[in-house]
Design an enzyme around this catalytic site. Structure first.
Site, PDB file in Angstrom:
ATOM      1  CD  GLN A 151      -2.525   1.103   2.699  1.00 10.49           C
ATOM      2  OE1 GLN A 151      -3.614   0.292   2.624  1.00 10.49           O
ATOM      3  NE2 GLN A 151      -2.323   1.683   3.716  1.00 10.49           N
ATOM      4  N   GLY A 152       0.436   2.267  -1.027  1.00  7.15           N
ATOM      5  CA  GLY A 152       1.195   3.505  -0.736  1.00  7.15           C
ATOM      6  C   GLY A 152       0.246   4.609  -0.324  1.00  7.15           C
ATOM      7  CD  GLU A 161      -8.279  -3.886   5.367  1.00  4.22           C
ATOM      8  OE1 GLU A 161      -7.401  -4.541   6.044  1.00  4.22           O
ATOM      9  OE2 GLU A 161      -8.432  -2.966   5.732  1.00  4.22           O
TER      10      GLU A 161
END
Lengths: 377, 392, 377, 392
Positions: free
Chosen positions: B126-127, B244
């Protein structure tokens, strides 16, 4: 009545802070973390030249003859710097010699300690117990005019660097665990002694295992009367925990300062994070804890130095309070720093880990609260 | 109020249990203290094994190779994995990118990216966070300028878990500066082998580096890698995050319960001056407190699932679960240190270390729990504002 | 799998809330605080007519035959209203009868309880001890076909209003304190019984001293087998503490709602105080504690009702957690309200004081944590 | 660092001790549980006795009938009073108005008001807080309009301690609405017998009423009763508050220590199932914690005095002392309740009540400690902003 530092004490504080800022920045601490010995003999010598190794050693043995309040002042500053060196243990070994040593022993060791030539330390804890007289099981059986000693000591600070280990061993089984304990001046180079450095969380400090396997200790190396070691040790520990408390207060204060500074600079949601009460009030609580701890510390230093009634209680109160504070403050600091506080690069973890080590030295907060209950209730 | 499972669910549980018992090598068990490198290898292998067994991403729709599992089945699956002490795998692709693509991805994007994730062939990271965009994530500044059919990206991301392992990164970048900050963000998939990308592991206070910095210098990414619309990336990311987060903790209650039992074992096995710490009244109070918290965390998770099953939308409960377990975990690991006394100093590979120094690692690692994925302070804001309706 | 209320349970919740809002506003609670009896027979009858006194009594004895989850639902709502009435004690006395009573005893008492005619309560604690089997010292010596009972029971809820007091007495000294305890159906009107109401902090609830001075208890009034009272009592207590936990969760939630409402309205420094993180985060923590507590509560209710393994643990966990939560939430609420929260006029102190009473009923949080350790470790 | 006193100070201590031993009747001791009415009578009588003994207000300058005592003498005096368990008296006039008048009062004001305060003839109360000006004190709205040589006052004050006993009230009123809120406030002395004043005691959760509401309806107060300048009242009040707060706690450490010893006695004397609570390891931890806190509070006070003696200006330390002892006091009284177990329910005049139900009263009263005179939240703001320099 002055609950505060005298001019001389303030001056000492300034001197030590200056030295630590110059000679013990965290870059140096990190070097020592990676160093095999875990301290710098050069820096040690520099401190010795300033007379610090003899701070609490009487002038007749080449020391400065100062007291526990001055030591507390110094330890606060060393705590701020997360100093990697067995400074306080060396002074406490000297203290044991002062308390119980023969004239010869004092002459033999104290000037060498004061000059920086001799690093000394204390060995008390063992694998099956710690912090209490009952923990001391290393066995000394009479042999010749002395003893043959076998046993294992754990968590011995800088045994790897020490030339003298004041070691508590058991020469007799008494009715109470406090009876039959004897202090000896152990030479780490003596046959049968094995020193093994341990891998510790506070990497800026060396703790060692000291294995004694039938080590011959001549009578001349027995410190004080045989079997009478515990009361001596108790007096030493009382000073030791006050000194550690000072180290903790200094460290906590530095951690708070770093946090407050960051809280002023770090902007999120368009504001310095220090303007959010979640951060702001946490910092205020740190301040209160630190000031409360510092009060308990200096009272203890004064009370122990002057041996006033309640000095034991004061020492335990300081150790319990400062332990809680240092941990709470550094844990809170990491939280305020957020992600960067979790990085190795950032210095805050040095303080957090130091807090954890000091907490478990000579009794954690719970231990000392129980001790307060024992002495008080 | 009925905590029993239907016979069908019970049967599903048996199936999962049987499979994992057969397929999980003893030495892969997750709670065995090991180095980061060992853990990575096992995670990768386990991901492949799950794929071979058909269990790779049971929550995914069948059309994309999942099972279309119900929420209860997901719970059961995660519980069984936790019970078996199975590794958790490298789940960013499955857990975060996958659901985003189902909802916002083009057919091409799905076809290209979903199968390799499923097979465990491609690792994603993830960024999102940046040095100046932590709690205030929407303040992110990594710039992406449209140049023909490409985005040209410059900037820096940080706290990318497993970044050094990852092949691809899903990132949020700023494509518009003249609008309120949430409205100028785009969600984009970046191949980390693209020229101009540098990944640098961040050493952590644990001495390990799970997290990475990622630097972008004139990195050219095809526009077809944008997920959803340009400038709508904030909403793309938040939708998935809510989704999520509300199922991320399904296996946690059992993993924490197992950790708690290890803590109890530590207390039983650690003697201080001859007496087991489990007999110390003060320690017993603290152990019991952890017991209560671990159990209550389970109930929080169960209640959330039940409300989802009843058709209620996921809300801020994920913030509650996250706040709850992260603070609880810190207390548990602090208690482990207290039980160990001076032994708490001894870390992995030290002589005399208790339980291979694992609690020391857990203790240090737990400091991140209240920071990563939204600090406790941010979670409290969310709870107070979204559930209690207190003003900003 | 549904961790939540069924439709019927939700309906029940609504009914009870509606009733409490109408018939038990805090103005009513305050009336009862000043009332000699401390409850309203009229309100009692109204609740009885709704079938609530028979909630957990089987239909064959004119009850509704529901379980502990339904009772928890009801108690939550009663907790929100700070209900001043021996509702849960009456149901728990019925529970003791169900657990151990003879067919005659059940027939004698249960329908009268269900109809609201008979108020019942439990007597366990004594001046020298409480919460444990060892506390039970009231002496019962055989006489005729029954016993002659002497002793003092303290903190007996609403003994002033009860027609039946299920009382734990000691008929034998066993090796363990759990042995030799016998339950009796004490008639408060029997010769030798003196009931004295005590002045309590939670004025919306009557606790009494029950003095027994050679009270003749015929065999027909012995509940279950002589000497076998403790296991019965344990089962009753297990349900009792779950019901009390529900009362605490309900009260805590209501206190939080009042606080949040105030935090939205009260303006200081030009903003609603709820926008300050000191208040905002405190409210968030209340929410988390309450939701955590509620989870532990309903799990315990389900586990005890279904007698699953670990039900004892679950009940103690709920009691410990909910006790802490109710106190913490109401203490925090007073702080958020500031000055007005300290006034008699404001309702928050009713909750704060109720929290304190419920906490000390059948074991405080520390007691139940130790019990968890006993059962678990 | 030297905690010994000079021989002169030691002698002063002896003098105070001797006097109080001779003059304090056993039955007046402050820690004896008693009703509010009994307490008031004793407070008034004690104030008169102090005056007769020449001890009424030792900190006041000699010219106003004080002793011009040094700070150390004030400390000693307060310590001895605390040690003797003497009543604290009705000290608003001596402690708050007096110092304000020295600094801001006219000669006439001093001549008129100081002597009766000293003699204990006139009781003063404070009129600062209002229903809508609590933590945000400067938001006060009680209106005062100049009408000839009078102020005409309308509005309401609240939380005036001993209002129902007081003859006079020193109050803050709003004389100007068009300037920032701190700049339109005036400090005025109001005779509570003036027509239009209504004092109403506020019942408290303790069942007692120390605090009052004061209502003003067209109350005419001569302009000569204004202290300092019109619209400068905020600064008049704050100067005194800072002064007062930094010496208000001199006797507290010993009073708390005595309370702590009573708490230890409670633990020793309260048996639970045959065992004194002082032997319970969990209770011992909490008692020891209180011991540490009570002692540390003393050190905080000593350090503050020492810094004042060294000539440092009083700053935010008073906030620290107040925050510290109020939170500590709550913990102590909560611990008393825990020690008592179900007996904690039994209040004054109940059969079976322990220690005459005094701890119950203390427990409830302690809830006000973190609210009155600046909430803990306000104190934390002050500490963070004034000492640590964090932004507002």
């Amino acid at each position: 009545m002055n609950f505060g530092l005298s001019e001389e004490q303030s001056m000492l504080k300034k001197t030590v802070r200056k030295f630590m800022e110059d000679r013990c920045p965290t870059t140096f601490v990190r070097e020592m973390m990676a160093d095999a010995g875990g301290y710098s003999p050069k820096q040690w010598q520099e401190m010795a030249e300033l007379g610090w190794m003899g701070l609490t050693i009487p002038e007749e043995y080449d020391g400065m003859g100062m007291g526990l309040v001055e030591l507390a002042v110094m330890m606060e500053e060393m705590g701020r710097a997360v100093l990697p060196a067995p400074f306080v243990e060396t002074l406490m070994a000297a203290e044991a010699l002062l308390q119980a040593g023969s004239a010869e022993q004092k002459k033999e060791y104290l000037p060498r300690i004061a000059s920086g030539e001799l690093i000394a330390t204390l060995a008390m804890d063992e694998p099956e117990g710690f912090w209490e007289a009952a923990a001391i099981k290393a066995k000394a059986v009479p042999e010749g005019d002395g003893y043959k000693v076998s046993g294992t000591k754990l968590f011995v600070p800088y045994a790897n660097a020490a030339g003298l280990i004041v070691t508590a061993v058991r020469t007799a089984e008494g009715a109470a665990p406090e009876e039959g304990i004897t202090l000896i001046c152990l030479d780490p180079k003596a046959p049968g002694v094995t020193v093994t450095p341990l891998k510790t969380m506070d990497q800026a400090y060396r703790l060692c295992e000291v294995q004694m396997d039938g080590v011959a200790v001549p009578a001349a190396r027995v410190l004080g009367e045989a079997g009478q070691g515990w009361p001596v040790l108790e007096k030493v520990i009382r000073k030791y925990i006050v000194a550690l408390s000072a180290e903790m207060v200094g460290g906590a204060e530095k951690a708070m300062e770093m946090t407050v500074q960051y809280a002023k600079e770090r902007v999120q949601f368009g504001k310095p994070i220090g303007s959010f009460q979640a951060i702001k009030h946490r910092c205020a609580d740190m301040l209160v804890d630190i000031e409360g701890s510092r009060g308990s510390l200096y009272y203890a230093a004064w009370a122990v130095e002057n041996d006033v009634p309640g000095a034991d209680l004061a020492a335990s109160a300081a150790k319990a309070y400062c332990s809680d504070t240092y941990f709470k403050v550094t844990a809170g600091s990491i939280q305020c720093f957020g992600g960067i506080g979790f990085t190795w690069e950032h210095d805050i973890h040095l303080f957090f880990k130091r807090a954890k080590r000091l907490e478990t030295t000579c009794g954690d907060a719970t231990f000392h609260r129980e001790r307060i209950a024992e002495l008080w209730l | 109020m009925d905590l029993t499972f239907t016979p069908e669910d019970q049967e599903f549980r048996e199936r999962v249990r049987e499979w994992v018992q057969k397929n999980l090598p003893e030495e892969w068990k997750d709670s065995i203290p090991r180095t980061q490198e060992e853990r990575e290898i096992i995670n990768r292998q386990w991901d492949k094994k799950l794929y071979e067994g058909g269990w790779a991403a049971i929550a995914w729709p069948k059309e994309y190779g999942g099972m279309g599992a119900t929420l209860i089945q997901q719970l059961i699956f995660n519980e069984e994995m936790a019970m078996a002490d199975a590794p958790e795998g490298l789940m960013h692709g499955k857990g975060m990118l996958g659901p985003t693509l189902f909802k916002f991805g083009t057919e091409e994007q799905k076809k290209k990216h979903l199968p390799p994730i499923l097979r465990g062939d491609v690792v994603w990271c993830q960024g999102f966070s940046e040095p100046n965009a932590g709690s205030d994530l929407a303040a992110l500044q990594t710039r992406a300028v449209i140049d023909g059919d490409h985005l040209v990206i410059n900037g820096q991301k940080v706290w990318s878990t497993w970044g050094y392992l990852a092949d691809w990164c899903f990132a949020l970048v700023r494509t518009e500066n003249t609008v309120p900050k949430h409205r100028g963000i785009t969600y984009v998939m970046i191949d980390l082998k693209t020229p101009g990308v540098t990944v640098r592991p961040l050493d952590q206070i644990t001495g390990v580096h799970d997290f990475c910095e990622i630097f972008f210098e004139d990195v050219r990414v095809p526009l077809e890698n944008v997920v959803g619309e340009i400038n709508r990336g904030w909403y793309v990311a938040m939708t998935t995050l809510t989704h999520e987060r509300s199922t991320a903790y399904l296996g946690h209650p059992i993993r924490f319960r197992n950790q708690l039992e290890r803590l109890a074992d530590l207390a039983r096995n650690t003697k201080r001056n001859g007496r087991p710490m489990s007999e110390d009244p003060v320690i017993r109070q603290k152990l019991a407190r952890s017991f209560i918290e671990v159990e209550s965390f389970k109930h929080i998770v169960y209640r959330t699932i039940s409300s989802r099953v009843r058709g209620e939308e996921p809300g801020a409960e994920a913030s509650m679960a996250k706040l709850y377990y992260s603070e609880m975990l810190q207390r548990m690991t602090e208690l482990a240190m207290e039980i160990e006394g001076p032994y708490s100093q001894l870390v992995r590979n030290s002589k005399w270390a208790l339980v291979e120094g694992d609690w020391q690692y857990q203790f240090l690692y737990a400091r991140a729990a209240t920071i990563a994925a939204g600090t406790s302070e941010v979670q409290r804001n969310i709870l107070a504002e979204h559930i209690l309706g207190l003003p900003r």
